[in-house]
Scaffold this active site. Structure first.
Site, short mmCIF file in Angstrom:
data_model
loop_
_atom_site.label_atom_id
_atom_site.label_comp_id
_atom_site.label_asym_id
_atom_site.label_seq_id
_atom_site.Cartn_x
_atom_site.Cartn_y
_atom_site.Cartn_z
N ASN A 58 0.87 -1.18 0.00
CA ASN A 58 0.00 0.00 0.00
C ASN A 58 0.91 1.23 0.00
O ASN A 58 1.49 1.57 1.02
CB ASN A 58 -0.90 -0.03 1.25
CG ASN A 58 -1.76 1.21 1.36
OD1 ASN A 58 -1.81 2.05 0.46
ND2 ASN A 58 -2.45 1.35 2.49
N LYS B 244 0.15 4.27 -0.25
CA LYS B 244 -0.47 5.45 0.37
C LYS B 244 -0.21 6.69 -0.49
O LYS B 244 -0.15 6.58 -1.71
CB LYS B 244 0.03 5.61 1.81
CG LYS B 244 -0.15 4.30 2.62
CD LYS B 244 0.08 4.44 4.08
CE LYS B 244 -0.12 3.09 4.77
NZ LYS B 244 0.03 3.15 6.21
N HIS C 48 -9.36 1.10 4.98
CA HIS C 48 -8.08 1.31 5.66
C HIS C 48 -8.29 2.25 6.86
O HIS C 48 -9.09 3.18 6.79
CB HIS C 48 -7.05 1.89 4.69
CG HIS C 48 -5.66 1.85 5.25
ND1 HIS C 48 -5.21 2.77 6.16
CD2 HIS C 48 -4.66 0.95 5.08
CE1 HIS C 48 -3.97 2.45 6.51
NE2 HIS C 48 -3.61 1.35 5.86
N GLU D 281 -6.65 4.61 7.93
CA GLU D 281 -6.44 6.04 7.65
C GLU D 281 -7.67 6.65 6.98
O GLU D 281 -7.98 7.81 7.20
CB GLU D 281 -5.17 6.21 6.79
CG GLU D 281 -3.91 5.94 7.62
CD GLU D 281 -2.75 5.35 6.85
OE1 GLU D 281 -2.73 5.42 5.61
OE2 GLU D 281 -1.84 4.78 7.51
N GLU E 73 -5.09 -4.92 10.49
CA GLU E 73 -4.07 -3.90 10.71
C GLU E 73 -4.35 -3.18 12.03
O GLU E 73 -5.14 -2.22 12.05
CB GLU E 73 -4.08 -2.88 9.57
CG GLU E 73 -3.80 -3.47 8.21
CD GLU E 73 -3.23 -2.44 7.24
OE1 GLU E 73 -2.22 -2.76 6.62
OE2 GLU E 73 -3.76 -1.33 7.13
N GLY F 159 2.86 2.23 10.84
CA GLY F 159 3.82 3.32 10.70
C GLY F 159 4.54 3.66 12.00
O GLY F 159 5.20 4.69 12.10
N SER G 74 3.77 -2.22 10.26
CA SER G 74 5.22 -2.27 10.47
C SER G 74 5.84 -3.62 10.11
O SER G 74 6.76 -4.09 10.79
CB SER G 74 5.57 -1.88 11.91
OG SER G 74 5.16 -0.54 12.16
P1 13P Z 1 3.26 0.31 7.68
O1 13P Z 1 3.77 -0.97 7.06
O2 13P Z 1 3.99 1.53 7.20
O3 13P Z 1 3.15 0.21 9.17
O4 13P Z 1 1.76 0.50 7.13
C1 13P Z 1 0.87 -0.56 7.19
C2 13P Z 1 -0.34 -0.20 6.44
O5 13P Z 1 -1.09 0.67 6.83
C3 13P Z 1 -0.60 -0.89 5.17
O6 13P Z 1 -1.88 -0.63 4.70
#
Ligand code: 13P
Length: 252
Positions: A9, A11, A95, A97, A167, A173, A213
């Site tokens: 992803n 982003k 997601h 976010e 997740e 992150g 992560s």
């Molecule tokens: P990270 O791998 O940067 O923690 O992000 C995970 C994520 O949100 C994938 O959709």
């Protein structure tokens, strides 16, 4: 046997030239095989080029979101048909976010999941608890609610095209991953929840990815858990060597 999936992803990262460079690097690095499916999810504006560059390469291209309506006065939004018209038939929905910063509710996600099913798109559906949910011991309840509210009015056949991504928000992150045991415990719970609703056979076939992560250093341990069927990778998917190492960790 469930074939593992490693999905990147991206982003809101990579301009078009940067996206092209990363895709070329992935094509030079990654050797997909039959034991792992590889997916990347670049930003909308980079999707057509990604599809073109990966036409003859076994990396699938996904969108990071889409609207539930077919078309209309929804300024700034993208429909399923628009994605399909450029050759994208996979989408990440729900997601954390999107839920946190763009107010995507279970109700909206239910409509989006319904649209993905109607349009025969693969839906990588994200669930996961906040840190506070976990510290208060309500993480199972939160995840069960997210699943049931958005997905449980879909018919059994919809799950041929649904992938669940667990997740935990506190692991995204942050560099703090769920332990392999925490991931396995939640993935098992998700599978049991699916089994209760749709039966054991369906539950045994649905792929459940871990996200939060995942890095080359921890991928193998997480992916070796019996109910973890691969990963949804954020930060580490922006680097071809790291993403390749994670794909390799998923191979069996
Ligand atoms: P990270 O791998 O940067 O923690 O992000 C995970 C994520 O949100 C994938 O959709």
């Amino acid at each position: 046997m469930r074939t593992k999936i490693v999905a990147g992803n991206w982003k809101m990262n990579k301009t078009l030239p940067e996206a092209v460079a990363l895709i070329e690097a992935l094509k030079n690095n990654i050797q997909p095989d039959k034991t792992v499916e590889v997916i990347i999810a670049p930003a909308y504006v980079n999707l057509p080029k990604a599809v073109e560059l990966l036409q003859d390469f076994p990396i699938a291209v996904s969108a990071q979101n889409m609207h539930f309506a077919d078309h209309g006065a929804y300024t700034g939004e993208i429909s399923a048909d628009m994605l399909k018209a450029i050759g994208v038939d996979t989408v990440i929905l729900g997601h954390s976010e999107r839920r946190a910063y763009f107010n995507e509710t279970d109700d909206v996600l239910q409509k989006k999941a319904q649209k993905a099913y109607e349009k025969n798109m693969t839906n990588i559906f994200c669930v996961g608890e906040q840190l506070e949910d976990r510290t208060k011991g309500r993480h199972f309840e939160v995840v069960k609610n997210q699943l049931s509210k958005a997905l449980f009015d879909l018919p059994l056949q919809a799950y041929k095209k649904i992938v669940i991504a667990y997740e935990p928000v506190w692991a995204i992150g942050t560099g703090q991953t769920a332990s392999p045991e925490q991931a396995q415990e939640m993935h098992r719970f998700i599978r049991e929840t699916l089994a209760q609703k749709y039966g054991r056979d369906l539950a045994n076939h649905v792929r459940i990815l871990y996200g939060g992560s995942v890095k080359p250093a921890n991928a193998s341990e997480i992916f070796s858990q019996p109910d973890v069927d691969g990963g949804l990778i954020g930060g580490a998917s922006l680097n071809a060597e790291d993403f390749n190492a994670i794909v390799t960790a998923a191979k069996s």
